[in-house]
Write a protein that holds these residues in place. Sequence first.
Motif, PDB file in Angstrom:
ATOM      1  N   ARG A 140       5.679  -3.480  -0.934  1.00  0.00           N
ATOM      2  CA  ARG A 140       4.349  -2.907  -1.036  1.00  0.00           C
ATOM      3  C   ARG A 140       4.518  -1.544  -1.684  1.00  0.00           C
ATOM      4  O   ARG A 140       5.443  -0.811  -1.339  1.00  0.00           O
ATOM      5  N   VAL A 141       3.627  -1.192  -2.618  1.00  0.00           N
ATOM      6  CA  VAL A 141       3.857  -0.012  -3.454  1.00  0.00           C
ATOM      7  C   VAL A 141       2.604   0.854  -3.510  1.00  0.00           C
ATOM      8  O   VAL A 141       1.490   0.347  -3.703  1.00  0.00           O
ATOM      9  N   ALA A 142       2.800   2.164  -3.374  1.00  0.00           N
ATOM     10  CA  ALA A 142       1.727   3.145  -3.572  1.00  0.00           C
ATOM     11  C   ALA A 142       2.295   4.300  -4.381  1.00  0.00           C
ATOM     12  O   ALA A 142       3.365   4.828  -4.056  1.00  0.00           O
ATOM     13  N   VAL A 143       1.591   4.685  -5.438  1.00  0.00           N
ATOM     14  CA  VAL A 143       2.086   5.755  -6.301  1.00  0.00           C
ATOM     15  C   VAL A 143       0.967   6.735  -6.621  1.00  0.00           C
ATOM     16  O   VAL A 143      -0.225   6.383  -6.608  1.00  0.00           O
ATOM     17  N   SER A 144       1.366   7.970  -6.915  1.00  0.00           N
ATOM     18  CA  SER A 144       0.418   9.023  -7.230  1.00  0.00           C
ATOM     19  C   SER A 144       0.844   9.746  -8.493  1.00  0.00           C
ATOM     20  O   SER A 144       2.044   9.943  -8.738  1.00  0.00           O
TER      21      SER A 144
END
Length: 230
Positions: A140-144
């Motif tokens: 699962r991936v979250a990027v900013s």
Amino acid sequence: MTVGPWTTATIAGLKRPIARSVQLRLDVADRVDHLPGQHYVVRLTAEDGYTAQRSYSVASAPSDPLVELFVERLDDGEVSTYLADVAEPGDTLEVRGPIGGWFAWDGETPALLVGGGTGVVPLVAMVRHAVATDRLDLLRVAVSARTLAELPYADELLAAGAVVVLTREAHGVRPPARLTAVDLLPLWEEGQTAFVCGSSGFAESASQLLVGMGFAPSAVRVERFGPSAA
């Protein structure tokens, strides 16, 4: 963890996919297989013998025949300015790697990847490895980033289902904002290890969010990068 010796690498390919950056494809002599999340050191030597070296995360999957590095150009960076402004395909570099064991995904256990700015680079290696081994279900991936144009590997991250948060422009129906627990909570799964990479400020903030969600501090692995993270 085995660490490769100093060796030579030939620049087999070079691109500048986003502003103030360079993507290098290296043919490394006597290459040692890497794990997603590991890095290489690039060392430059001047004619007077002065040396400068800098570590860069590997973006390529272990199955890639070449080692891919993504380098952000820093105005005062002795190594990054050379790689971004001077280096050309066919040039030879002195490198050492792969290095690092703590911030490395085994490819077999669930993981939550959280990256800011160029801190997404080692996470891209994890995503690429998952795609190559048909185990994208584990990630699962979250990027900013500040803007989508400044996010390295944006297309690949979006294709992998990453949650993308932008701080300087809207993304879809979401207005500019920082990454919050609301973004990360839907990505949580039992047994995950969290991998956080970005600037010191981003890494500290994201780590606090994860621990606040219930991650054990020992399950949060952090790699701090330069000033590019959002």
